[in-house]
Design an enzyme around this catalytic site. Structure first.
Site, PDB file in Angstrom:
ATOM      1  CD  GLU A 110       5.340  -6.881   6.078  1.00  0.00           C
ATOM      2  OE1 GLU A 110       5.858  -7.689   6.866  1.00  0.00           O
ATOM      3  OE2 GLU A 110       6.010  -6.009   5.479  1.00  0.00           O
TER       4      GLU A 110
ATOM      5  CG  ASP B 253       6.343  -0.594  10.488  1.00  0.00           C
ATOM      6  OD1 ASP B 253       6.347  -0.731   9.253  1.00  0.00           O
ATOM      7  OD2 ASP B 253       7.208  -1.096  11.240  1.00  0.00           O
TER       8      ASP B 253
HETATM    9  O1  FUB Z   1       9.100  -2.626  10.739  1.00  0.00           O
HETATM   10  C1  FUB Z   1       9.327  -4.009  10.716  1.00  0.00           C
HETATM   11  C2  FUB Z   1       8.400  -4.667   9.752  1.00  0.00           C
HETATM   12  O2  FUB Z   1       8.581  -4.121   8.456  1.00  0.00           O
HETATM   13  C3  FUB Z   1       6.941  -4.469  10.027  1.00  0.00           C
HETATM   14  O3  FUB Z   1       6.443  -5.226  11.080  1.00  0.00           O
HETATM   15  C4  FUB Z   1       6.392  -4.800   8.699  1.00  0.00           C
HETATM   16  O4  FUB Z   1       5.053  -4.463   8.511  1.00  0.00           O
HETATM   17  C5  FUB Z   1       7.329  -4.053   7.790  1.00  0.00           C
HETATM   18  O5  FUB Z   1       6.978  -2.707   7.657  1.00  0.00           O
END
Ligand code: FUB
Length: 337
Positions: free
Chosen positions: A236, A29
């Site tokens: 997301e 991320d």
């Molecule tokens: O790393 C945890 C979660 O997985 C992140 O918040 C999302 O964007 C995905 O990458």
């Protein structure tokens, strides 16, 4: 999920593809910024917390953040150490997911999501004197914040905006008009998809200056992308950058594993869908940032190649990103020779 069969993982690892920025820890991320003339990357710090897999993403049991520093895009990435640990955040219990950072008036701000003891995600902010921290957290999460994946965009006029939100394990589907209701789910396939949220930040960067607004992502006909359009709809990982005066909102499509983008004329949108930036990587999640350094543009992303495809043990990578003459981003295929 990768479009590469697991048996090909070893072959992929030996090809001339982007290598992890660091290999002594797992990182994911990545939110990249240029501060004080250097590249700083704010990733999640992936660990195997021993938590069983579930649909809520509980196996992403991260506990702290490390900041990575690079003097140049082809230079070594230096791990600046622990910048913030969950045990030092009074309101947070677990799952320190994707963070981001911003700078204002010589102070640095780390934005991070975490779960409270009751299982609800909120977003916190912590302050530091330098880009690598350490960061001192506020005692409470940002009032009015919810869900995951904060990303800050600072516009040329001095205003900064916090983008956030992720569906499924990120809980965004449980909110309508900023109100939580556990009975809510994703909209029907033919209804408008849920959008990321944005709120302008207060002058001190620690609060929302306004109620979060939902961002509309439109198709080529000016209609909102539909919830059933899984290859294009928002899932997301929002990120906003500006290129030639226009605002680019990029994001993950989650269960179809693309990084896509849409373009608009102001930080609130609406944004019109343009295409794919990154095709699927090894591992279920995909998450990125885009950053300019000395006139060239770079995509920071992650994959799970180093761990042999373990979905919650990822590694941050970077590669150059190119635009065509119309400002369209050229799709990156991370494993193409
Ligand atoms: O790393 C945890 C979660 O997985 C992140 O918040 C999302 O964007 C995905 O990458």
């Amino acid at each position: 999920m990768s479009d590469e069969p697991a048996s090909d993982l070893h072959m992929l690892a030996s090809q001339a593809i982007s290598q992890p920025l660091v290999t002594h820890i797992y990182t994911a991320d990545p939110s990249a910024h240029v501060f004080e003339g250097r590249i700083y990357v704010y990733p999640s710090h992936d660990i195997d917390a021993g938590v069983p897999f579930d649909d809520e993403g509980s196996h992403f049991g991260m506990e702290d953040y490390h900041v990575l520093r690079m003097d140049s895009p082809d230079g070594e990435a230096v791990d600046c150490g622990v910048a913030l640990h969950v045990k030092d955040v009074p309101w947070a219990e677990r799952q320190m997911w994707a963070p981001d950072a911003a700078c204002k008036d010589g102070k640095y701000f780390l934005y991070f999501p975490a779960k409270r003891a009751d299982g609800r995600f909120q977003i916190g902010v912590a302050t530091g004197d330098g880009p690598a921290g350490p960061f001192a957290p506020e005692p409470e999460p940002i009032e009015g914040s919810y869900s995951i994946d904060p990303a800050v965009f600072s516009d040329g006029d001095g205003a900064s905006y916090l983008y956030f939100g992720g569906i499924w394990g990120g809980q965004l589907q449980k909110y309508r008009d900023n109100v939580y209701d556990p009975a809510h789910g994703e909209p029907a396939d033919d209804a408008p998809a849920l959008g990321p949220r944005v709120a302008r930040l207060s002058d001190d960067m620690k609060r929302f200056a306004e109620a979060p607004r939902e961002i509309a992502i439109l198709d080529e006909a000016g209609q909102p992308l539909r919830a059933g359009d899984h290859a294009r709809r928002y899932f997301e990982g929002p990120w906003v950058h500006r290129y030639r005066g226009r605002y680019y909102l990029s994001y993950s499509t989650g269960n179809t594993h693309f990084i896509c983008y849409a373009v608009g004329d102001n930080p609130y949108g609406p944004f019109t869908y343009q295409g794919k930036i990154l095709t699927p990587v090894v591992g279920w999640t995909t998450h990125h940032s885009i950053c300019e350094f000395q006139g060239r543009w770079y995509l920071f992303y992650h994959d799970a190649l180093l761990s042999g495809g373990v979905t919650h043990l990822r590694s941050v990578k970077m590669t150059e990103l190119h635009y065509d003459e119309h400002g369209r981003i050229i799709t990156i295929r991370p494993y193409a020779n």
